[in-house]
Design an enzyme around this catalytic site. Sequence first.
Site, PDB file in Angstrom:
ATOM      1  N   SER A 134      45.549  35.437  40.393  1.00  0.00           N
ATOM      2  CA  SER A 134      44.604  36.320  39.891  1.00  0.00           C
ATOM      3  C   SER A 134      44.819  37.204  39.383  1.00  0.00           C
ATOM      4  O   SER A 134      44.013  37.619  38.521  1.00  0.00           O
ATOM      5  CB  SER A 134      43.693  36.281  40.534  1.00  0.00           C
ATOM      6  OG  SER A 134      44.113  36.717  42.120  1.00  0.00           O
ATOM      7  N   ASP A 356      36.789  44.741  46.817  1.00  0.00           N
ATOM      8  CA  ASP A 356      38.482  44.381  45.987  1.00  0.00           C
ATOM      9  C   ASP A 356      39.262  45.559  45.524  1.00  0.00           C
ATOM     10  O   ASP A 356      38.748  46.707  44.212  1.00  0.00           O
ATOM     11  CB  ASP A 356      37.849  43.811  44.615  1.00  0.00           C
ATOM     12  CG  ASP A 356      39.092  42.842  43.656  1.00  0.00           C
ATOM     13  OD1 ASP A 356      40.344  43.553  44.368  1.00  0.00           O
ATOM     14  OD2 ASP A 356      38.992  42.176  42.755  1.00  0.00           O
ATOM     15  N   HIS A 359      42.553  43.374  42.547  1.00  0.00           N
ATOM     16  CA  HIS A 359      42.319  43.019  41.074  1.00  0.00           C
ATOM     17  C   HIS A 359      41.569  44.193  40.159  1.00  0.00           C
ATOM     18  O   HIS A 359      41.614  45.647  41.201  1.00  0.00           O
ATOM     19  CB  HIS A 359      41.444  42.458  41.017  1.00  0.00           C
ATOM     20  CG  HIS A 359      41.895  40.717  41.561  1.00  0.00           C
ATOM     21  ND1 HIS A 359      41.249  40.911  42.866  1.00  0.00           N
ATOM     22  CD2 HIS A 359      43.241  39.871  41.198  1.00  0.00           C
ATOM     23  CE1 HIS A 359      42.460  40.005  43.408  1.00  0.00           C
ATOM     24  NE2 HIS A 359      42.421  39.219  42.543  1.00  0.00           N
TER      25      HIS A 359
END
Length: 380
Positions: A134, A356, A359
């Site tokens: 990702s 998160d 990312h």
Amino acid sequence: MSFWWGGSSSCSLLSASDYMFCLVLSLSLLLHSASGSRHQVGSGRQLELGGQKRLGKCNVFEGRWVYDNNTHPLYDSETCPFIIEQFDCQKNGRPDGLYLKYRWQPAGCHLPRFNAHDFLRRYSGKKILFVGDSLSLNQWQSLTCMLHSAVPEAKYHLSNKPPIYMFHLPEYKLEIMMEWHQFLVDLDMEKRGRVLKLDSIKGGRAWKGIDLLIFDSWHWWFYKHPLQPWDYIQVRNKTYKDMDRMEAFTIALQTWARWVDSNVNCTKSRVFYQGISPSHYYGKEWGKQGGNCKGEIRPLDSITSLTPKNQGLEVVKEILSRMKHPAYFLDISLLSQFRPDAHPSAYSNAQRSGGDCTHWCLPGIPDTWNQLLYASLLQK
């Protein structure tokens, strides 16, 4: 929204809630800028810079983040209507925007600004493929936004069907793809279960003939049950229930390096290896009294001695240095350590229920990775 987390031969579908839980435990990513050149790995060799003015040798991966309200961000999130929700921090309600205004300034030289029109001219009629997890998706999405914002009237075709993501600009006959292949080596579904094969890359057939390849693999190697997406590890004719994860990563990356040397025509294709990006889940690693990336609004001024060194970096550098045709190494780890402020944190979804710290928001840090990529491509 759902995400895939399988290998080339089998994928397991994660729900959005499971995926967010997975993110809290994730490890790594980030990149940044450069000025037209080639980076040979090993022994701390520097990036030689060229362009309109020859700048000599400059290590573009060492420097600092500077406030720049004139040139950053490189685009507005509203000019990129297809940003994946997880990366669209502004749309998800992030109230601050200071993190968007910083530019990487190497010590001793300047990086060329990303020129989307020049990029499109250079890669007209070609294919670009990101291969990884990702974090590769993060960089792929960034590049698609950087190009679309420069030519907003150009027709495009977008397909987000994991494990393949596709962005096509028919006018330029350019295809930019991302393949979810987080281990690079094969993950096969067999009767006994899911087998991670450290010395096999059957999935590499899809990589042949691509003009520009950008690979990434790291943080999925360290997931434990129930998050790990494999049941067995196989090396040649031996099968293990588990093994030292760093050893497994090393064997797999050696397999990948041999594949590149044997299957990529270096006179026609360019190969990059995306460096290891850190996550920011433990505030004590940068001198914070607990907590994580939540609430961070500006870059760090320095990296403290508390920040752990990533052993994977030395493994990557050593393997790349031994390749017959070394891949270009985007050494983004140090750059990434400075930016706990640039993660989505709670703003990875509209409900603001995320956490998160792996990312990166878009616009954001991956735009600088692509600036580094572009600068390297300027070299003949």
